[in-house]
Write an enzyme that holds these catalytic residues in place. Structure first.
Site, PDB file in Angstrom:
ATOM      1  N   GLY A 194      -2.782   9.096  -3.813  1.00 54.63           N
ATOM      2  CA  GLY A 194      -4.103   9.533  -4.313  1.00 54.63           C
ATOM      3  C   GLY A 194      -4.094  10.790  -5.147  1.00 54.63           C
ATOM      4  CB  CYS A 247      -9.855   5.329   0.048  1.00 54.32           C
ATOM      5  SG  CYS A 247      -8.387   5.961   0.859  1.00 54.32           S
ATOM      6  CG  HIS A 290      -6.562   5.725   5.216  1.00 51.38           C
ATOM      7  ND1 HIS A 290      -5.779   5.294   4.183  1.00 51.38           N
ATOM      8  CD2 HIS A 290      -5.709   6.253   6.146  1.00 51.38           C
ATOM      9  CE1 HIS A 290      -4.509   5.551   4.453  1.00 51.38           C
ATOM     10  NE2 HIS A 290      -4.438   6.129   5.642  1.00 51.38           N
ATOM     11  CG  ASP A 311      -1.782   1.236   1.327  1.00 50.97           C
ATOM     12  OD1 ASP A 311      -2.379   1.598   0.297  1.00 50.97           O
ATOM     13  OD2 ASP A 311      -1.844   1.874   2.401  1.00 50.97           O
ATOM     14  CB  SER A 312       0.177   4.766  -0.729  1.00 50.47           C
ATOM     15  OG  SER A 312      -1.043   4.817  -0.010  1.00 50.47           O
ATOM     16  CD  GLU A 314      -2.177   8.268   7.456  1.00 49.02           C
ATOM     17  OE1 GLU A 314      -1.244   9.044   7.698  1.00 49.02           O
ATOM     18  OE2 GLU A 314      -2.171   7.475   6.498  1.00 49.02           O
ATOM     19  CB  CYS A 362      -2.671   1.097  -2.617  1.00 50.06           C
ATOM     20  SG  CYS A 362      -2.836   2.840  -2.980  1.00 50.06           S
TER      21      CYS A 362
HETATM   22  N1  DGL Z   1      -3.923   3.909   0.046  1.00 48.45           N
HETATM   23  C1  DGL Z   1      -4.590   4.922  -0.719  1.00 48.45           C
HETATM   24  C2  DGL Z   1      -5.804   4.338  -1.441  1.00 48.45           C
HETATM   25  O1  DGL Z   1      -6.357   3.345  -1.047  1.00 48.45           O
HETATM   26  C3  DGL Z   1      -5.013   6.096   0.147  1.00 48.45           C
HETATM   27  C4  DGL Z   1      -3.870   6.980   0.634  1.00 48.45           C
HETATM   28  C5  DGL Z   1      -3.111   7.627  -0.522  1.00 48.45           C
HETATM   29  O2  DGL Z   1      -3.607   8.585  -1.145  1.00 48.45           O
HETATM   30  O3  DGL Z   1      -2.021   7.148  -0.811  1.00 48.45           O
HETATM   31  O4  DGL Z   1      -6.211   4.856  -2.441  1.00 48.45           O
END
Ligand code: DGL
Length: 267
Positions: A42, A183, A185, A9-10, A151, A72
């Site tokens: 994102g 997303c 989160h 993931d990011s 977060e 992600c």
């Molecule tokens: N992990 C990213 C997503 O699911 C969200 C956070 C980001 O923008 O990197 O799209």
């Protein structure tokens, strides 16, 4: 097969996908990489997200993973199709499983997608949903401030309720009966979102659907872990070990202690 599953993931958000893998595939080993130095994805271009994703896949392949989960949504939306062509192991993204569930669940044929700007702009959820049912209308909405709210741990907070109202009023007006939490989160905001949208709206958590899909893919490819055993979980990040650790310990049902830092640019 006793090789680990690679998940990336990011940043920290993909741990919601790891949590589902732990629940649904309790004997499987997992190697997680969170690109905490380069988050967020994102708001970045397809070219950048693709470059980052390829580096991470190269890193995960050095760990001899048997399958890769792109946890992600943004990377799944912008990079997965381009990456799949030269992959030696099965790759599962979060978008297709979430889209499939949304198309199946909607009775009014009006579906909302909330995600990052990159995911919404890619139009990929709409494309996948309409491949399954072309009568469905899909309304996408980017909710960028949900990521920092999660977060910061502001799940049950007035400020979050205000943002939910601001972002989701449009979707409420369209009478969507299914809302995809597109997303990593957003599943952590399921309670305030459900409260605002009402009980008649079904929330789809792609993390849950992805773990289900992963299970099927491991079975189909003869890759399921061969014995019931205690799994091994390894965590890697590109920056900010302490912040990652405390987020992981608030999301996962295990205690995370050792987190490794790597130079992802070198892959
Ligand atoms: N992990 C990213 C997503 O699911 C969200 C956070 C980001 O923008 O990197 O799209």
């Amino acid at each position: 097969m006793d090789a680990p599953i690679g998940v990336f993931d990011s940043g920290v958000g993909g741990l919601t996908v790891v949590r589902e893998i732990m629940r649904q595939l309790p004997s499987e080993d997992v190697i997680y990489f969170g690109d905490t130095a380069r988050v967020p994805y994102g708001s970045k271009s397809k070219q950048t997200v693709l470059k980052y994703s390829k580096q991470i896949v190269r890193f995960l392949m050095t760990k001899k993973v048997k399958a890769i989960v792109v946890a992600c949504n943004t990377a799944s939306a912008l990079a997965l199709e381009d990456m799949r062509t030269d992959m030696e192991v099965p790759v599962v993204g979060v978008v297709r499983p979430g889209a499939k569930m949304a198309a199946e669940k909607s009775k009014t044929k009006s579906v909302g997608i909330i995600a990052t700007e990159g995911t919404v702009k890619s139009g990929i959820y709409t494309e996948y949903i309409r491949q399954i049912d072309s009568d469905v209308t899909v309304i996408g909405k980017a909710c960028p401030l949900f990521v920092p709210l999660v977060e910061e741990g502001l799940i049950e907070d007035r400020i979050t309720d205000d943002m939910v109202d601001r972002y989701l009023s449009e979707l409420k007006a369209y009478n969507v009966d299914v809302l995809v939490l597109g997303c990593t989160h957003y599943p952590l905001l399921a309670n305030p979102i459900q409260r605002y949208m009402g009980e008649n709206v079904t929330l789809v958590n792609p993390a849950y659907e992805t773990a289900k899909e992963l299970k099927n893919i491991l079975r189909e490819n003869g890759l399921v872990c061969s014995k019931d055993k205690s799994p091994v979980y390894d965590f890697y990040v590109s920056d900010g070990v302490d912040k990652f650790k405390s987020f992981a310990n608030s999301v996962l049902p295990i205690h995370v202690d050792g987190v490794n830092i790597i130079d992802i640019e070198s892959y």
